[in-house]
Scaffold this active site. Structure first.
Site, mmCIF file in Angstrom:
data_model
loop_
_atom_site.group_PDB
_atom_site.id
_atom_site.type_symbol
_atom_site.label_atom_id
_atom_site.label_comp_id
_atom_site.label_asym_id
_atom_site.label_seq_id
_atom_site.Cartn_x
_atom_site.Cartn_y
_atom_site.Cartn_z
ATOM 1 N N GLU A 46 8.164 15.419 -1.298
ATOM 2 C CA GLU A 46 8.954 15.081 -0.115
ATOM 3 C C GLU A 46 10.221 14.328 -0.519
ATOM 4 O OE1 GLU A 46 7.313 12.454 3.415
ATOM 5 O OE2 GLU A 46 7.652 11.278 1.583
ATOM 6 N N ASP B 163 4.969 10.393 10.326
ATOM 7 C CA ASP B 163 5.399 11.779 10.148
ATOM 8 C C ASP B 163 6.148 12.284 11.380
ATOM 9 O OD1 ASP B 163 4.335 12.055 7.618
ATOM 10 O OD2 ASP B 163 3.256 13.903 8.071
#
Length: 652
Positions: free
Chosen positions: A254, A456
């Site tokens: 990520e 998230d």
């Protein structure tokens, strides 16, 4: 409450600037008005504070706070505070800028807490983390008062994170005049087609010069600032680098892919190449069912061993997209298929892996019959998705740039918009951490917050905002964004980082990542009051300290989106100086011109006709390896056949 009496120092009388609302902000006349607070219920802590001659900037006086014993729990850093004077008159609705200089005896983090005074029982409203080093550095934050009165707003600096010496000097508190700005007006066409990427900071009254300064400073701090409290970019040798997830002491796909995307937008090909080479050599799997995927977690020390080989699909999405954008902004550095700096071929390769056939132990990252990204391909039985992994703007870009599967990627974007409508709560607009492909909240055994709106999910607003701003392909984005931002604006005392989907707070703090993402969401609203979210991001200092990895990266991406610097390089609207379109590639197809009709064969995938400026005129799908394109008029044209190469042709 224990207040330490601060020792005054002798010195020449100094008159503060008339604009400075603080008395004695440079400590030349002692410690009048300044106090150090110790939480009385914490018997373990010990600290002293005094104003001293010679410890400030330029050998002047300064405020020195010595923490002998810090709280046993770092979360209680507020147990030791430097408190600013509380005798100034705040006015509701006015914006104030607090700036100060600070350093420490070693790299340390401090927290600035802003809240109401005694009338509200010191209600914590806003906070910012700052990383201190052994060198003097200036820090600042802006705050819009929600109250009027003396001691109705307090600024408290928490220094209880670690033992040591903290030194402060030259505080300035002043009002900030706001530029007039304009109302939020949605353009009639998306940035993909016009090349015009809105600068929301300018729209609220900031100057282009100040915006550039803010963005550049944020990037420099996050990538090249103090190694212990600011920087997350780490170089390995002379030609590799990684993004350090400092809070968990690991490296994640990520962060690596976010870093590459930021590097493209900041025009730092050197940073991009180092990050990509590290990812390619140390994170991408070379064999087995995971071949082509990126391990989502590595150790952050040599030899950078794999901690979790399974991929986090959002990282792979950003890898592929950043490579396409690098190709379009800089051109490929070489033409070899296997060369890691042939950005185009590498991006196409990643998409091929992401859509490869299912095996007995592993799904593709994109489930073909659902046209959706999965949370984890290891969940062969009962797979589900993550709403924040849905990025329709990326899928439209893939549909334009990929060598194959173009119609499939376009359909993925449509599917994601439909998914968002199912996953969004009817009242709050919030979406969960994880969801079924149908959009229902997904509860998991490994994440207690999986059914909540949490870290998230905060990215969904950013993804919707820029995707709509680029393509304007689903007007529902406006309805959704106004619903979600309306919910956050309605929260008394400021909104929090975590909620149940129906709006019950599940945390007592906010986060820089959510504040940034909400500002980026404003790209998909025309409600003038939503400018407050852009203003809040402007006032938010760049993240530093322990939590700077995720918060800092999402904040940096959001700054790029909001400032119009997150650009769709290679899109039909992006032409002009400094923007490279595809360079001619070795030709792998045949072309025969009959007047203005171009007959092509030996093809796969989409064929694009670009004019001399790199603007797309037409796009056709080849059938059985052949395609015909009619050129609109005479001139120089580029036939872009994706992985089959390109050719320029002059039509008389």
């Amino acid at each position: 409450m224990k207040l330490l009496t601060l020792l005054a120092v002798a010195g020449a009388c100094s008159v503060a600037s008339a604009a400075n609302l603080f008395t004695n902000p440079d400590f030349e006349t002692g410690a009048t008005g300044w106090t150090v607070f110790l939480e009385p219920t914490d018997a373990v802590i010990a600290a002293t504070g005094s104003a001293k001659a010679g410890v400030g900037r330029n050998a002047s006086a300064g405020m020195e706070v010595k923490v002998t014993t810090a709280p046993t729990d770092v979360a209680n850093n507020w147990h030791i505070q430097l408190q600013t004077p509380q005798d100034w008159l705040a006015e509701k609705g006015k914006t104030y800028k607090l700036s100060f200089w600070a350093k420490a005896d070693a790299s340390k983090s401090i927290h600035l807490g802003i809240g109401g005074g005694p009338a509200s029982g010191y209600a914590y409203i806003q906070g910012s983390d700052f990383g201190l080093s052994t060198a003097w550095k200036q820090y600042e934050v802006e705050y819009t008062s929600t109250a009027t009165g003396v001691d109705s707003v307090r600024f408290n600096i928490y220094v209880g994170g670690a033992a040591g010496t903290y030194t402060f000097d030259d505080f300035v508190l002043d009002t900030v005049s706001s530029g007039a700005g304009t109302g939020l007006v949605q353009p009639t066409k998306g940035a993909w087609f016009t090349g015009i990427h809105r600068n929301l900071f300018v729209e609220i009254g900031k100057s282009s010069t100040d915006v550039d300064t803010k963005i550049n400073a944020a990037f420099e701090q996050l990538f090249f600032g103090d190694a212990s409290t600011e920087r997350i970019y780490r170089e390995v040798g002379t030609d590799e680098a990684f993004i350090d997830a400092v809070d968990s002491k690991d490296i994640r796909s990520e962060g690596q892919s976010y870093g590459m995307t930021i590097a493209v937008m900041m025009n730092r090909q050197d940073v991009f190449d180092k990050l990509w080479k590290f990812a390619k050599n140390k994170m991408q799997q070379k064999s087995g069912d995971l071949k082509g995927y990126f391990a989502w977690q590595l150790a952050n020390t040599s030899p950078y061993s794999v901690k979790d080989a399974n991929p986090a699909p959002d990282g792979d999405e950003y890898f592929a997209t950043s490579l396409f954008l690098a190709w379009k902004r800089w051109g490929n550095k070489s033409s070899g298929t296997a060369d890691i700096f042939n950005y185009q071929k590498q991006a196409d390769s990643l998409l091929t892996y992401m859509t490869k056939p299912k095996t007995s132990s592993m799904l593709p990252l994109i489930v073909a019959d659902r046209k959706q990204i999965v949370f984890s391909p290891a969940q062969v039985s009962g797979p589900y998705t993550d709403p924040s992994y849905h990025i329709p703007g990326f899928y439209r870009l893939w549909a334009a740039f990929a060598a194959s599967n173009n119609e499939f990627y376009s359909a993925m974007a449509d599917t994601s918009w439909a998914f968002f409508k199912r996953a969004s709560h009817a009242t709050t607009g919030l979406m969960p951490e994880y969801a079924s492909f149908e959009g229902a909240p997904q509860t998991t055994s490994f994440n207690a917050k999986s059914h909540l709106f949490a870290s998230d999910a905060c990215r969904v607003g950013m993804n919707i905002g820029f995707s709509y701003a680029w393509f304007m392909d689903d007007a529902w984005a406006l309805t959704q964004t106004k619903k979600m931002l309306g919910f956050f604006a309605s929260q008394s005392g400021g909104y929090k980082a975590e909620y149940t989907l129906d709006g019950t707070p599940k945390s007592d703090y906010n986060s820089q990542s959510l504040q940034g993402a909400n500002a980026a969401a404003v790209l998909a609203t025309d409600r003038d009051s939503d400018k407050s979210f852009v203003d809040a991001l402007w006032k938010l200092p760049m993240t530093s300290g322990e939590w700077r990895y995720y918060n800092g990266l999402v904040q940096m991406l959001s700054l790029l989106h909001v400032s119009g610097k997150f650009k769709a390089y290679g899109s039909p609207g992006m032409t002009g100086s400094g923007i490279k379109t595809q360079s001619p590639k070795p030709v792998g197809f045949f072309l025969q011109a009959t007047g203005k009709n171009l007959n092509l064969s030996g093809l796969t995938g989409t064929v694009r006709l670009l004019d001399a400026s790199g603007r797309e005129a037409k796009s056709v799908q080849s059938h059985s390896g052949a395609a015909t394109i009619s050129v609109p008029h005479a001139g120089i044209w580029l036939i872009d056949a994706g992985m089959n190469g390109a050719r320029t042709i002059a039509i008389p």
